[in-house]
Motif scaffolding. Structure first.
Motif, PDB file in Angstrom:
ATOM      1  N   HIS A  99     -10.716   3.942  -2.737  1.00 17.69           N
ATOM      2  CA  HIS A  99      -9.284   3.651  -2.850  1.00 17.69           C
ATOM      3  C   HIS A  99      -8.489   4.352  -1.748  1.00 17.69           C
ATOM      4  CE1 HIS A  99      -9.617   2.616  -7.422  1.00 17.69           C
ATOM      5  NE2 HIS A  99     -10.157   1.712  -6.636  1.00 17.69           N
ATOM      6  N   LEU A 100      -8.837   5.601  -1.451  1.00 20.00           N
ATOM      7  CA  LEU A 100      -8.133   6.309  -0.386  1.00 20.00           C
ATOM      8  C   LEU A 100      -8.425   5.679   0.973  1.00 20.00           C
ATOM      9  CD1 LEU A 100      -8.575  10.044  -1.479  1.00 20.00           C
ATOM     10  CD2 LEU A 100      -6.552   8.601  -1.702  1.00 20.00           C
ATOM     11  N   GLU A 135      -8.978   2.554   1.472  1.00 22.82           N
ATOM     12  CA  GLU A 135      -8.147   1.349   1.521  1.00 22.82           C
ATOM     13  C   GLU A 135      -6.749   1.673   2.042  1.00 22.82           C
ATOM     14  OE1 GLU A 135      -7.980  -0.433  -2.278  1.00 22.82           O
ATOM     15  OE2 GLU A 135     -10.038  -1.174  -2.254  1.00 22.82           O
ATOM     16  N   CYS A 136      -6.234   2.832   1.627  1.00 27.53           N
ATOM     17  CA  CYS A 136      -4.884   3.218   2.043  1.00 27.53           C
ATOM     18  C   CYS A 136      -4.836   3.671   3.493  1.00 27.53           C
ATOM     19  CB  CYS A 136      -4.365   4.345   1.141  1.00 27.53           C
ATOM     20  SG  CYS A 136      -4.329   3.960  -0.620  1.00 27.53           S
ATOM     21  N   THR A 191      -6.042   1.069   7.746  1.00 28.21           N
ATOM     22  CA  THR A 191      -5.155  -0.071   7.951  1.00 28.21           C
ATOM     23  C   THR A 191      -5.202  -0.499   9.420  1.00 28.21           C
ATOM     24  OG1 THR A 191      -3.287   1.404   8.388  1.00 28.21           O
ATOM     25  CG2 THR A 191      -3.650   0.732   6.095  1.00 28.21           C
ATOM     26  N   PHE A 218       0.318  10.786  -1.039  1.00 32.86           N
ATOM     27  CA  PHE A 218      -0.727  10.003  -1.704  1.00 32.86           C
ATOM     28  C   PHE A 218      -0.143   9.034  -2.727  1.00 32.86           C
ATOM     29  CE2 PHE A 218      -3.163  13.737  -0.248  1.00 32.86           C
ATOM     30  CZ  PHE A 218      -4.159  13.081   0.449  1.00 32.86           C
ATOM     31  N   ASP A 225       2.721   7.440  -2.552  1.00 33.60           N
ATOM     32  CA  ASP A 225       3.273   6.288  -1.831  1.00 33.60           C
ATOM     33  C   ASP A 225       2.171   5.308  -1.441  1.00 33.60           C
ATOM     34  OD1 ASP A 225       5.763   7.368  -2.076  1.00 33.60           O
ATOM     35  OD2 ASP A 225       5.843   8.201  -0.041  1.00 33.60           O
ATOM     36  N   ARG A 226       1.102   5.816  -0.896  1.00 32.06           N
ATOM     37  CA  ARG A 226       0.049   4.928  -0.393  1.00 32.06           C
ATOM     38  C   ARG A 226      -0.777   4.302  -1.510  1.00 32.06           C
ATOM     39  NH1 ARG A 226       1.994   8.050   2.940  1.00 32.06           N
ATOM     40  NH2 ARG A 226       1.892   7.783   5.211  1.00 32.06           N
ATOM     41  N   LEU A 227      -1.028   5.041  -2.574  1.00 36.95           N
ATOM     42  CA  LEU A 227      -1.809   4.484  -3.679  1.00 36.95           C
ATOM     43  C   LEU A 227      -1.019   3.431  -4.454  1.00 36.95           C
ATOM     44  CD1 LEU A 227      -3.479   7.796  -4.843  1.00 36.95           C
ATOM     45  CD2 LEU A 227      -4.684   5.819  -3.921  1.00 36.95           C
ATOM     46  N   GLU A 229       1.383   1.672  -3.282  1.00 39.73           N
ATOM     47  CA  GLU A 229       1.543   0.515  -2.403  1.00 39.73           C
ATOM     48  C   GLU A 229       0.354  -0.434  -2.528  1.00 39.73           C
ATOM     49  OE1 GLU A 229       2.174  -0.440   2.385  1.00 39.73           O
ATOM     50  OE2 GLU A 229       2.089   1.616   1.644  1.00 39.73           O
ATOM     51  N   ARG A 230      -0.822   0.138  -2.793  1.00 45.91           N
ATOM     52  CA  ARG A 230      -2.038  -0.662  -2.994  1.00 45.91           C
ATOM     53  C   ARG A 230      -2.260  -1.011  -4.454  1.00 45.91           C
ATOM     54  NH1 ARG A 230      -4.362  -2.675   1.746  1.00 45.91           N
ATOM     55  NH2 ARG A 230      -3.611  -1.335   3.428  1.00 45.91           N
ATOM     56  N   ARG A 265      -2.659   0.926  -7.042  1.00 44.06           N
ATOM     57  CA  ARG A 265      -3.633   1.786  -7.689  1.00 44.06           C
ATOM     58  C   ARG A 265      -2.911   2.738  -8.639  1.00 44.06           C
ATOM     59  NH1 ARG A 265      -8.128  -1.036  -7.120  1.00 44.06           N
ATOM     60  NH2 ARG A 265      -8.616  -1.486  -4.951  1.00 44.06           N
TER      61      ARG A 265
END
Length: 477
Positions: free
Chosen positions: A287-288, A290-291, A294, A414, A416-418, A420-421, A423
C-alpha cells in the motif's frame, strides 16, 4: 513438513462438507480462508450446481438481532438475521449447495444457541416456538481465527479445517500485486527488491530473544498494517534517551536474576504497539509503495536505484513504524532492584536496518524514521524541513489550534497519501497524543462537495443500531 498447495485446502474443504454439516475454517487474518471458500463456490458454479452463499458477522449484532425476540409488551415476534437467512435457504427448492457463513470470532453467547443446529437434530428452535430445519443441502461454515472461547460441546459438533499461514507465505500476494503494476521495468525491479529485503525483514520481526533497557526522551509516529488490511498510525511520546541492543553477554541480563535464559528468549526482538500479522506487514508495504511509486516520483525511464530508494523508505515504515517505547523492561529492572529505563524499539530497529542494509545510505544523524524523500532532489531530508511556520489566528479558540510539529507532519504525510488511494487509516496511541486533533484537522481539510464526514464515538455501549442510525442520518441529510 512440506507446504500444502492452495488447491489442497479447497479439496479438503469439499471433503469435510461432504461428511459434516458444520465446519470451522480456522486461520489468522490474511491467510486465505475466504479465498479457499470462494474457490470452492466458483467450482460449484462451473459445475452448474447453483450454489448459494449467505454470510454475516454474528459479533456485529446482539443475540436478539441475530435470532429474534418477542416483544414483552405486545408479544409481537421480531425476526432475527440468522433465523431469516436460514428460513430463506431452507425454502429454496433446488438441490444446489447452500452455505451460511458466519464470519466472526466465536462467542459462547451466540454459538451455544446453534448447538441443536450443529448436532444430529439439525433444527433451529426459536423463542416463537418455530422450528427451522437444516435440510441436507445446507451447511454452516464458521470463518474464525481461533477456538479459545469455544466449549468442547461446540467443537465436537463440527469439522475443522486449519489454514496454516506458512502454506501461503508472502510471495503469492506480492506477485499478484506486482502483476497489477503497469510499467514492465518497474515490475522487474520490484521483484528483485522484494526478494532482497522481505525474507530478512520478516525473519527479524518474528525473531525472539531481545532485551534492552535505556533512559531518556524521544517521540515519534508509527505506521503499519492492522487487521483486515487497515493501515495503523501510532503517535507515541514517552521518556526515552537511548537504547542498547541485547546480546548473550549483556551485563544487565547477567546481573538481574529475573532475566534468565528462558524469560529472555521469550521476548520479541522488536515490540510493536499492537499485534500486526506478517501478511498485514507485507500488505502495508504494498500500500505504501502504491502511494510512493507514482509517475511523478518514478518515471517509466527512471533508474532502478530510484525504485530501491522509495522501496527502502516504504519498508522502513511498514516493518518498523509500529514499534514503540516499552515500559515493561523498565518495570522489571526496577522491581528487581536494578537501574533501568524505557526501551525505544524504533531506535533499535534503526540500528539494525543501517547495519543490515548498506545499499541505500541514510544520514548519520538521528534514526531512519527522521527522514523523508524530497520529491525534487530525490534525497533524504529531515521531516523538520516540512514543518511550516505557525501563525496564530485570533478568531480560532486556543484549544482548536493545531501547532504543526515533526510528529504531526509525519502522520499527516502518510494519512494524505493513504486516503488519496482509498486505504483505511487507524491511529493508535495513548490518551492525549493528539489522535482526535490530527483526524479532525484532516477531515476538515476535505472538500465538502466530495466528502461527507461524521464523528461517531465508540464505546462498550455502542450498538449496531446506533451506528446505522448515525450513518444513515448523514446520508439522508
Amino acid at each position: 513438513m512440506p507446504r500444502r498447495r492452495p488447491g489442497d485446502q479447497v479439496v479438503q474443504l469439499e471433503e469435510l462438507l461432504a461428511v459434516r454439516h458444520s465446519v470451522f475454517v480456522i486461520g489468522n487474518a490474511g491467510t486465505g480462508k475466504s479465498q479457499v471458500m470462494r474457490s470452492l463456490q466458483r467450482t460449484y458454479q462451473n459445475m452448474k450446481r447453483r450454489p448459494v452463499w449467505a454470510d454475516l458477522n454474528p459479533k456485529a449484532v446482539t443475540n436478539d438481532e441475530l435470532f429474534g425476540i418477542i416483544n414483552p409488551a405486545t408479544r409481537e415476534w421480531k425476526d432475527g438475521l440468522f433465523s431469516n437467512i436460514m428460513r430463506e435457504l431452507a425454502n429454496l427448492s433446488h438441490s444446489g449447495p447452500k452455505w451460511i457463513v458466519l464470519d466472526g470470532d466465536i462467542d459462547p453467547m451466540w454459538i451455544e444457541s446453534l448447538n441443536t443446529v450443529m448436532d444430529d437434530n439439525k433444527v433451529l428452535t426459536l423463542a416463537s416456538n418455530e422450528r427451522i430445519p437444516l435440510n441436507p443441502t445446507m451447511r454452516l461454515v464458521f470463518e474464525i481465527s481461533h477456538l479459545r472461547t469455544a466449549t468442547p460441546a461446540t467443537v465436537s459438533r463440527a469439522g475443522i479445517l486449519y489454514i496454516n499461514p506458512a502454506d501461503l507465505g508472502w510471495n503469492p500476494p506480492v506477485s499478484s500485486w506486482i502483476d497489477r503494476r503497469e510499467v514492465q521495468s518497474e515490475k522487474a525491479n520490484l521483484t528483485i527488491l522484494f526478494d532482497k529485503y522481505l525474507p530478512t525483514c520478516l525473519d527479524t520481526i518474528r525473531s525472539r530473544g531481545g532485551v534492552a533497557v535505556s533512559t531518556g526522551y524521544s517521540g515519534g509516529i508509527a505506521i503499519s498494517a492492522g487487521y483486515r488490511g487497515c493501515v495503523v498510525a501510532s503517535t507515541v511520546t514517552e521518556v526515552v534517551l537511548a537504547a542498547s541492543s541485547y546480546s548473550r553477554r549483556d551485563p544487565i541480563r547477567s546481573e538481574c536474576p529475573g532475566l534468565d535464559d528462558e524469560s529472555a528468549s521469550g521476548e520479541p526482538r522488536f515490540k510493536q504497539i499492537i499485534p500486526v500479522p506478517e501478511q498485514s506487514l507485507v500488505q502495508t508495504l504494498c500500500h505504501l509503495l502504491e502511494c510512493l511509486l507514482t509517475p511523478e516520483n518514478t518515471p517509466a525511464d527512471c533508474a532502478k536505484e530510484l525504485h530501491e530508494l522509495y522501496f527502502v523508505f516504504a519498508a522502513v515504515w511498514a516493518f518498523g513504524g509500529a514499534m514503540f517505547q516499552d515500559q515493561a523492561q523498565a518495570v522489571l529492572a526496577v522491581s528487581a532492584g536494578y537501574r533501568g529505563g524505557l526501551v525505544d524499539y524504533r531506535v533499535e530497529f534503526s540500528k539494525w536496518w543501517v547495519g543490515e542494509f548498506k545499499t541505500v545510505k541514510f544520514p548519520s544523524q538521528g534514526t531512519v524514521f527522521d527522514y523523508y524523500i524530497d520529491p525534487d532532489t530525490k534525497k533524504f531530508e529531515p521531516w523538520s524541513k516540512m514543518v511550516p511556520a505557525f501563525q496564530m489566528d485570533s478568531d480560532i479558540p486556543l484549544q482548536a489550534c493545531l501547532v504543526p510539529t515533526t510528529e504531526t507532519i509525519r502522520v499527516r504525510y502518510f494519512m494524505d497519501r493513504l486516503l488519496e488511494r482509498r486505504r483505511p487509516v487507524m491511529l493508535v496511541g495513548s490518551a492525549g497524543t493528539g489522535k482526535s486533533v490530527l483526524v479532525g484537522d484532516k477531515l476538515s481539510s476535505l472538500d465538502p462537495e466530495r466528502y461527507a464526514t461524521k464523528n461517531v464515538p465508540f464505546n462498550y455501549y455502542t450498538t449496531s443500531a446506533m451506528l446505522q442510525g448515525r450513518l444513515a442520518w448523514v446520508l439522508v441529510v
